[in-house]
Write an enzyme that holds these catalytic residues in place. Structure first.
Site, PDB file in Angstrom:
ATOM      1  N   LYS A   1      40.765 -31.447  77.559  1.00 42.96           N
ATOM      2  CA  LYS A   1      39.600 -31.742  77.015  1.00 42.96           C
ATOM      3  C   LYS A   1      38.855 -32.626  77.853  1.00 42.96           C
ATOM      4  O   LYS A   1      37.494 -32.623  77.979  1.00 42.96           O
ATOM      5  CB  LYS A   1      39.665 -32.313  75.598  1.00 42.96           C
ATOM      6  CG  LYS A   1      39.958 -31.398  74.586  1.00 42.96           C
ATOM      7  CD  LYS A   1      39.907 -32.020  73.153  1.00 42.96           C
ATOM      8  CE  LYS A   1      40.138 -31.108  72.178  1.00 42.96           C
ATOM      9  NZ  LYS A   1      39.915 -31.560  70.680  1.00 42.96           N
TER      10      LYS A   1
ATOM     11  N   ASP B   1      33.889 -30.691  67.542  1.00 42.33           N
ATOM     12  CA  ASP B   1      34.930 -31.103  66.672  1.00 42.33           C
ATOM     13  C   ASP B   1      34.239 -32.148  65.496  1.00 42.33           C
ATOM     14  O   ASP B   1      34.219 -32.220  64.387  1.00 42.33           O
ATOM     15  CB  ASP B   1      35.994 -32.392  67.339  1.00 42.33           C
ATOM     16  CG  ASP B   1      36.963 -31.299  67.897  1.00 42.33           C
ATOM     17  OD1 ASP B   1      37.380 -30.162  67.409  1.00 42.33           O
ATOM     18  OD2 ASP B   1      37.808 -31.607  69.085  1.00 42.33           O
TER      19      ASP B   1
END
Ligand SMILES: NC(=O)c1ccc[n+]([C@@H]2O[C@H](COP(=O)([O-])OP(=O)(O)OC[C@H]3O[C@@H](n4cnc5c(N)ncnc54)[C@H](OP(=O)(O)O)[C@@H]3O)[C@@H](O)[C@H]2O)c1
Length: 289
Positions: free
Chosen positions: A70, A106
């Site tokens: 990520k 997210d």
């Protein structure tokens, strides 16, 4: 049916075999009659740059990015969204005619789950986050962007909470953000009445579903809403206890679904079918039992 016009999206991570994203996205592509397929690609850390070059070269429409890539993908992207820049991590890449744009859905997924689930809006609210890892960072920045008035971060490793608080102070103008140690008594003694507690630790996650949460009843009674980012099981020990005390709860399942739904919308320009995504994940979790 896959044909010469089928568009490809997918997941980059290592490992990827436990991901529910392929089933979740492919079910909605089928339902909406979109000529897309979603595949999971296991990519080694040393090959991330080549994988991204492959996305450009093959015209893959976009990918999700999961652990451990990520942060590593950022240096090979052309542009970052506001959220990805703040959080310093990317979970979704959009291929816009060869330009790779990094997003982080997210935090937005988390906020949407609370909004759709119980009508919660973060503006002017007081929130406590337990944990200071990757998920906590996304949640903290998004709560900051949404205008929380007071934000507290409590973590087992106090220094990590301090680091996250510093990062938040540098990048956002929050009126109050504070790091705390994780002892329940310390939290009970030092916190005001809260609007939200978010548990971002893996405590209570399958197979250790009976592990004792760090938040005791006294602290739970200080808030009107609790959410646990663990989604397997859907209702954790923490959420069961909160419910029994009459406190509103939101499961981590919502965040999982909405972060995926936002990625879907980025790639296809169409709204995802939330109900289908939920059914697919629930049946996967049930199959485990
Ligand atoms: N629902 C969703 O869509 C979603 C999205 C992302 C993540 N998650 C879930 O969120 C959880 C955390 O993920 P992450 O990526 O943030 O992990 P991470 O970066 O490894 O962070 C884990 C955090 O939990 C704390 N922690 C771990 N074990 C603990 C324990 N026994 N007691 C107290 N604190 C403990 C760690 O504290 P230290 O700093 O002291 O190690 C750290 O702050 C996982 O269960 C993950 O599945 C859910």
């Amino acid at each position: 049916m896959i044909n010469s016009s089928t568009k490809l999206v997918g997941l980059l991570g290592d490992p990827v075999e436990h991901s529910k994203s392929p089933l979740m996205h492919n079910a909605v592509f089928d339902q909406l009659g979109l000529n897309y397929r979603y595949l999971a690609f296991q990519v080694k850390a040393k090959e991330v740059k080549e994988a991204l070059q492959g996305i450009r070269a093959l015209g893959i429409k976009g990918v999700n990015v999961t652990i451990p890539h990520k942060e590593a993908v950022i240096k090979s992207l052309d542009e970052l969204s506001k959220e990805a820049k703040l959080i310093g991590a990317v979970n979704t890449i959009e291929n816009k005619q060869g330009e790779l744009i990094g997003h982080n859905t997210d935090g937005q997924g988390f906020i949407r789950a609370l909004g759709e689930g119980v009508g919660f809006s973060a503006q002017g609210k007081k929130a406590l986050i337990i944990g200071a890892g990757g998920a906590a960072k996304a949640v903290a920045f998004q709560l900051g962007l949404e205008g929380v008035s007071q934000l507290y971060i409590a973590n087992r490793t106090f220094e990590t909470a301090v680091e996250l608080v510093k990062n938040l102070e540098e990048k956002l103008s929050l009126s109050k953000v504070e790091a705390l140690t994780l002892q329940d008594k310390n939290l009970v003694d030092n916190l005001p009445e809260l609007d939200l507690i978010v548990d971002t630790t893996p405590i209570g996650m399958y197979p250790q579903i009976d592990a004792t949460p760090v938040i005791g009843d006294k602290l739970l009674k200080r808030t009107s809403l609790v959410t646990d980012l663990v989604y397997n099981p859907v209702e954790t020990v923490l959420l069961k206890r909160a419910k029994s005390l009459g406190i509103k709860t939101v499961s981590g399942l919502g965040m999982l679904i909405y972060q995926g739904a936002i990625a879907f919308e980025i790639w296809t320009g169409q709204e995802a079918e939330i109900g289908t995504m939920r059914d697919v994940i629930l049946s996967q979790l049930k199959a485990r039992d």
